[in-house]
Design an enzyme around this catalytic site. Structure first.
Site, PDB file in Angstrom:
ATOM      1  N   SER A  30       0.816  -1.151  -0.041  1.00  0.00           N
ATOM      2  CA  SER A  30       0.001  -0.244  -0.008  1.00  0.00           C
ATOM      3  C   SER A  30       0.866   1.297   0.283  1.00  0.00           C
ATOM      4  O   SER A  30       0.448   2.218  -0.358  1.00  0.00           O
ATOM      5  CB  SER A  30      -0.813   0.178   1.304  1.00  0.00           C
ATOM      6  OG  SER A  30      -1.623  -1.027   1.264  1.00  0.00           O
ATOM      7  N   HIS A  70      -2.363  -3.504  -6.269  1.00  0.00           N
ATOM      8  CA  HIS A  70      -2.907  -3.241  -5.030  1.00  0.00           C
ATOM      9  C   HIS A  70      -4.424  -3.375  -5.026  1.00  0.00           C
ATOM     10  O   HIS A  70      -5.278  -2.832  -5.343  1.00  0.00           O
ATOM     11  CB  HIS A  70      -2.626  -1.661  -4.744  1.00  0.00           C
ATOM     12  CG  HIS A  70      -2.994  -1.173  -3.444  1.00  0.00           C
ATOM     13  ND1 HIS A  70      -4.205  -0.410  -3.022  1.00  0.00           N
ATOM     14  CD2 HIS A  70      -2.681  -1.579  -2.270  1.00  0.00           C
ATOM     15  CE1 HIS A  70      -4.171  -0.129  -1.864  1.00  0.00           C
ATOM     16  NE2 HIS A  70      -3.674  -0.834  -1.042  1.00  0.00           N
ATOM     17  N   ASN A  93      -6.069   5.661  -1.346  1.00  0.00           N
ATOM     18  CA  ASN A  93      -5.849   6.178  -0.158  1.00  0.00           C
ATOM     19  C   ASN A  93      -5.276   7.392   0.011  1.00  0.00           C
ATOM     20  O   ASN A  93      -5.342   8.075   1.265  1.00  0.00           O
ATOM     21  CB  ASN A  93      -4.506   5.147   0.502  1.00  0.00           C
ATOM     22  CG  ASN A  93      -5.225   3.842   0.850  1.00  0.00           C
ATOM     23  OD1 ASN A  93      -6.000   3.820   1.523  1.00  0.00           O
ATOM     24  ND2 ASN A  93      -4.376   2.756   0.723  1.00  0.00           N
ATOM     25  N   GLU A 137      -5.672  -1.300  -8.070  1.00  0.00           N
ATOM     26  CA  GLU A 137      -4.610  -0.343  -8.398  1.00  0.00           C
ATOM     27  C   GLU A 137      -3.396  -0.850  -9.043  1.00  0.00           C
ATOM     28  O   GLU A 137      -2.694  -1.456  -8.436  1.00  0.00           O
ATOM     29  CB  GLU A 137      -4.829   0.680  -7.444  1.00  0.00           C
ATOM     30  CG  GLU A 137      -5.751   1.340  -7.108  1.00  0.00           C
ATOM     31  CD  GLU A 137      -5.618   2.283  -5.824  1.00  0.00           C
ATOM     32  OE1 GLU A 137      -5.965   3.643  -5.827  1.00  0.00           O
ATOM     33  OE2 GLU A 137      -5.362   1.842  -4.784  1.00  0.00           O
TER      34      GLU A 137
END
Ligand SMILES: NC(=O)c1ccc[n+]([C@@H]2O[C@H](COP(=O)([O-])OP(=O)(O)OC[C@H]3O[C@@H](n4cnc5c(N)ncnc54)[C@H](O)[C@@H]3O)[C@@H](O)[C@H]2O)c1
Length: 291
Positions: free
Chosen positions: A120, A141, A191, A153
């Site tokens: 991440s 991801h 994120n 992702e």
């Protein structure tokens, strides 16, 4: 159509177990390795529960259950990944630990094998740099919980070949997932948005503005989200939330990305979220699966 036939997953924790389920469900022989035998036994039990719920909800036919479960192979030995066409890493978020793993995988896997990391926060280019095959290395991801969330992702490192990235992309589509391309930056797209959003929810609890239940209810009702921020943070895990905050804060320097003190206190108290049975909410079991 993906040319990948055998899939390896290293790390069978929160994310790796969901990724393994996605892969087996899509028809791939899936080889899962974890250093901890207990997590592998729990994968078999939890995937069986998950697929049974999927059948009950009409999302899977009953005759698919046994063949799908048989496509999941577990081992504590990395050598079992020796003829995988792609290996997805979902181990601890630590650059040195990931480098050690990929160095070993580079010795074990044939030269065509693509390496993918579910990291991440760590740069894909940096992880790839210690793998010995940075041209066949991609960021992949998945979102939590991987078996329910479609988004992946995908990011190339600076030396990733277009051919390897395209192959990994086609594989992702063949899993039934929805890939989006992002640059190799901490937080990727989701994120970048979620860390400040979640931190503001945590700060509301910290300063007594509202209870976790009411924050989730407000956000779900007003914005149509399936899950509120407090429930999501409990799923992500307080320890992971802290790492994500540190990475995002170092990138953006935005105060909203800095880790709220309450997260650190909850980690110290062992209130890690669903995986420890207690976070902002209390859980009867630590299972991470739903159908
Ligand atoms: N938790 C999340 O919400 C989330 C979401 C997306 C991506 N990620 C990323 O996914 C990765 C895994 O996160 P997680 O939350 O699943 O972690 P986790 O702690 O739940 O699981 C990690 C697993 O890896 C195993 N492991 C560690 N080192 C190993 C090694 N050398 N060989 C074999 N097994 C090993 C551990 O036994 C454990 O089962 C991290 O890079 C994290 O940043 C996490």
């Amino acid at each position: 159509m993906s040319s990948i036939k055998k899939v390896g997953v290293v790390g069978c924790g929160t994310m790796g177990s969901g990724i393994a389920i996605v892969s087996a469900r899509a028809g791939y022989e899936t080889y899962v390795v974890d250093a901890n035998d207990k997590n592998l036994s729990s994968l078999i039990k939890q995937s069986s529960d998950f697929f049974n719920k999927s059948i009950a909800r009409g999302k899977m036919s009953a005759d698919q259950l046994e063949p799908t479960l048989h496509r999941l192979h577990t081992s504590t030995v990395l050598q079992s990944l020796s003829d995988c066409d792609i290996v997805i890493e979902a181990i601890f978020e630590d650059l040195q630990v990931k480098h050690q793993l990929f160095e070993k995988l580079n010795q074990i896997c044939p030269s065509h094998t693509i390496f993918a990391s579910n990291t991440s926060t760590i740069s894909i280019t940096e992880i790839a740099g210690g793998s010995g095959r940075d041209h066949r290395f991609v960021g992949m991801h998945f979102c939590l919980p991987a078996q329910l969330m479609k988004l992946v992702e995908m990011s190339p490192g600076l030396n990733t070949s277009e051919e390897a990235f395209q192959k990994a992309w086609d594989f992702c589509v063949s899993l039934g997932q929805t890939p989006v391309k992002t640059q190799d930056t901490p937080g990727f797209i989701l994120n970048y948005f979620l860390i400040p959003f979640n931190n503001n929810a945590i700060r509301m609890v910290e300063s007594g503005v509202a209870e976790p239940e009411d924050i989730d209810k407000a956000i779900k009702t007003a914005m149509g989200y399936a899950m509120g921020p407090m429930q999501l943070i409990d799923l992500v895990g307080m320890d992971t939330q802290k790492l994500l905050c540190q990475a995002m804060h170092s990138l953006t320097n935005e105060p909203d990305s800095a880790c709220p003190p309450l997260v650190k206190r909850m980690i110290a108290a062992g209130h890690l979220g669903k995986k420890s049975g207690k976070g902002f909410f209390t859980y009867k079991d630590s299972k991470m699966f739903g159908a």
